[in-house]
Design a protein around this motif. Structure first.
Motif, short mmCIF file in Angstrom:
data_model
loop_
_atom_site.label_atom_id
_atom_site.label_comp_id
_atom_site.label_asym_id
_atom_site.label_seq_id
_atom_site.Cartn_x
_atom_site.Cartn_y
_atom_site.Cartn_z
N GLU A 94 0.83 -1.21 0.00
CA GLU A 94 0.00 0.00 0.00
C GLU A 94 0.86 1.26 0.00
OE1 GLU A 94 -3.58 -2.18 2.59
OE2 GLU A 94 -2.33 -0.61 3.50
N VAL A 95 1.90 1.27 0.83
CA VAL A 95 2.74 2.47 0.92
C VAL A 95 3.67 2.58 -0.28
CG1 VAL A 95 4.32 3.78 2.38
CG2 VAL A 95 2.61 2.31 3.45
N ALA A 96 4.18 1.45 -0.79
CA ALA A 96 5.02 1.48 -1.99
C ALA A 96 4.25 2.09 -3.16
CB ALA A 96 5.50 0.07 -2.34
N LEU A 97 2.97 1.76 -3.26
CA LEU A 97 2.13 2.34 -4.30
C LEU A 97 1.96 3.85 -4.10
CD1 LEU A 97 -0.51 -0.51 -4.45
CD2 LEU A 97 0.91 0.22 -6.38
N GLN A 98 1.91 4.29 -2.85
CA GLN A 98 1.81 5.73 -2.57
C GLN A 98 3.09 6.46 -2.99
OE1 GLN A 98 0.65 5.41 1.66
NE2 GLN A 98 -1.18 6.58 1.12
N ILE A 107 5.43 10.16 -7.04
CA ILE A 107 6.39 10.34 -8.12
C ILE A 107 5.67 10.64 -9.43
CG2 ILE A 107 8.12 9.15 -9.55
CD1 ILE A 107 9.09 7.73 -7.04
N ALA A 108 4.52 9.97 -9.66
CA ALA A 108 3.78 10.13 -10.91
C ALA A 108 3.00 11.44 -10.98
CB ALA A 108 2.82 8.96 -11.10
N LEU A 146 -5.10 5.45 -8.37
CA LEU A 146 -4.66 6.85 -8.29
C LEU A 146 -3.37 7.07 -9.07
CD1 LEU A 146 -5.51 7.58 -4.55
CD2 LEU A 146 -6.72 8.41 -6.57
N ILE A 147 -2.52 6.05 -9.13
CA ILE A 147 -1.33 6.14 -9.98
C ILE A 147 -1.74 6.25 -11.44
CG2 ILE A 147 0.72 4.89 -10.80
CD1 ILE A 147 0.86 3.59 -7.99
N LEU A 148 -2.66 5.38 -11.86
CA LEU A 148 -3.12 5.41 -13.24
C LEU A 148 -3.82 6.73 -13.56
CD1 LEU A 148 -4.41 1.75 -13.69
CD2 LEU A 148 -2.23 2.72 -14.42
#
Length: 363
Positions: free
Chosen positions: A251-255, A260-261, A301-303
């Motif tokens: 979860e945090v790695a995705l944040q 960054i994105a 949210l990254i996408l």
């Protein structure tokens, strides 16, 4: 003379350890109500001679260091003391020395707990970071980079909590990242790369990722962090791990990726990074359970951030499995991430040259 003058006078007597323990015990007696405790903490901090002796004990080591560290921790629960400590260079420098001298000790953990308290108010963090040429950051980084074992577990985790608090403040995000050409991030990556097989490192990975997440949430760190050696592979390894000891790691790695994105240049770079989109699509396509909700939300949210960029919309549409994942979410009436997937679909549809393909898509 203050009301604790008799205790302060005993510090220079024949048994300074016992005298310092008496001082420590006055900063938070269990029999007092909280308001009285808070007053004791402030009064003890201001008592002439007490703080000088605490600093001397932290610098000198020996048997006085441990009660001095615990005294600092107890005093730091008072809000006024937090502010005063954050600007007290000699005290912070003495704490840093004690942490560096004995990283895997209860004294270091009490100092880290004290610094965690001091770093709670937003106005204290920049002072702490910049103190004495970043001496605190150096000490905290030294503890974080120490051995992964039971003795060092709590000091490492608490030290990263301090760095995480600092990293919430915009000025500190960039300062921590740039300090000594990325020395802190290199240290955090060593924690992440060590993996979660050792139970002493499970919480440490979460805290290291949280510091990375905070540092990445600054307009001037996003591109440099994308380009930082080892970071992207380490994050992808966490995201792709099939049986992590803690779901919070993913979860945090995705944040971190999400922050960054959130930039004009990095989304297209991430889109072209080998294995990145596949990893994200795998997350958003995973089982729509409450257990996976946070990870899937973060991945969408990254996408979203990637699809905001005009040049990314058509390539994102053509990524194998991405459009299928969007349709899969929309087809599931119970899927709670629908509100996060719809903006991605909307943004992709702004690419006029692929609208007919979208309409004719098999799903």
């Amino acid at each position: 003379m203050g009301r604790f003058a008799n205790l302060a006078a005993n510090l220079n007597g024949s048994d300074p350890v016992k005298a310092l323990e008496a001082v420590r015990d006055q900063t938070g007696p269990k029999t007092f109500k909280q308001a009285e405790v808070n007053k004791h903490e402030l009064d003890m901090y201001n008592e002439p001679g007490v703080l000088d002796f605490v600093i001397k004990s932290l610098n000198g080591g020996g048997s006085c260091r441990s009660p001095a560290a615990e005294t600092c921790f107890r005093m730091s629960r008072n809000d006024t003391v937090k502010t005063n400590m954050s600007t007290n260079g000699p005290l912070l420098k003495a704490m840093a020395k004690a942490m560096t001298d004995q990283p895997g000790t209860p004294a270091t953990n009490n100092i880290a707990l004290c610094l965690q308290n001091v770093s709670f108010p937003s106005h204290t963090r920049a002072n702490m970071m910049k103190c004495e040429n970043y001496v605190l950051v150096e000490a905290l980084c030294s503890v974080v980079g120490g051995p992964c074992n039971a003795d060092h577990k709590n000091p490492r985790n608490t030290s990263m909590a301090v760095l995480s608090n600092m990293g919430i403040t915009p000025e500190c995000k960039k300062g921590l990242f740039e300090w000594q050409s990325g020395k802190l991030l290199k240290t955090l990556l060593s924690v992440i790369e060590y993996g979660d097989e050792d139970p002493n490192n499970v919480l440490a990975i979460e805290k290291a990722l949280t510091v990375c997440k905070n540092m990445a949430n600054h307009p001037e760190t996003k591109l440099p962090m994308y380009n930082f050696p080892r970071l992207i592979p380490a994050l992808l390894k966490v995201i792709n791990q099939e049986s992590p000891k803690s779901k919070t790691h993913k979860e945090v790695a995705l944040q971190v990726f999400q922050n960054i994105a959130n930039n004009d240049k990095t989304p297209l770079m991430l889109l072209g990074y080998d294995g990145f989109v596949k990893a994200i699509v795998n997350v958003v396509s995973s089982d729509a359970s409450d257990d996976a909700l946070t990870a899937r939300t973060n991945a969408w949210l990254i996408l979203q951030n990637i699809s905001f960029i005009k040049e990314c919309r058509e390539p994102l549409f053509r990524v194998q499995g991405c459009f299928d994942a969007i349709n899969g979410v929309l087809d599931n009436k119970e899927d709670k991430v629908k509100k996060n997937a719809l903006p991605v679909l909307l943004n992709i549809s702004l690419a006029t040259n692929i609208r007919k393909e979208m309409f004719d898509h098999s799903t």
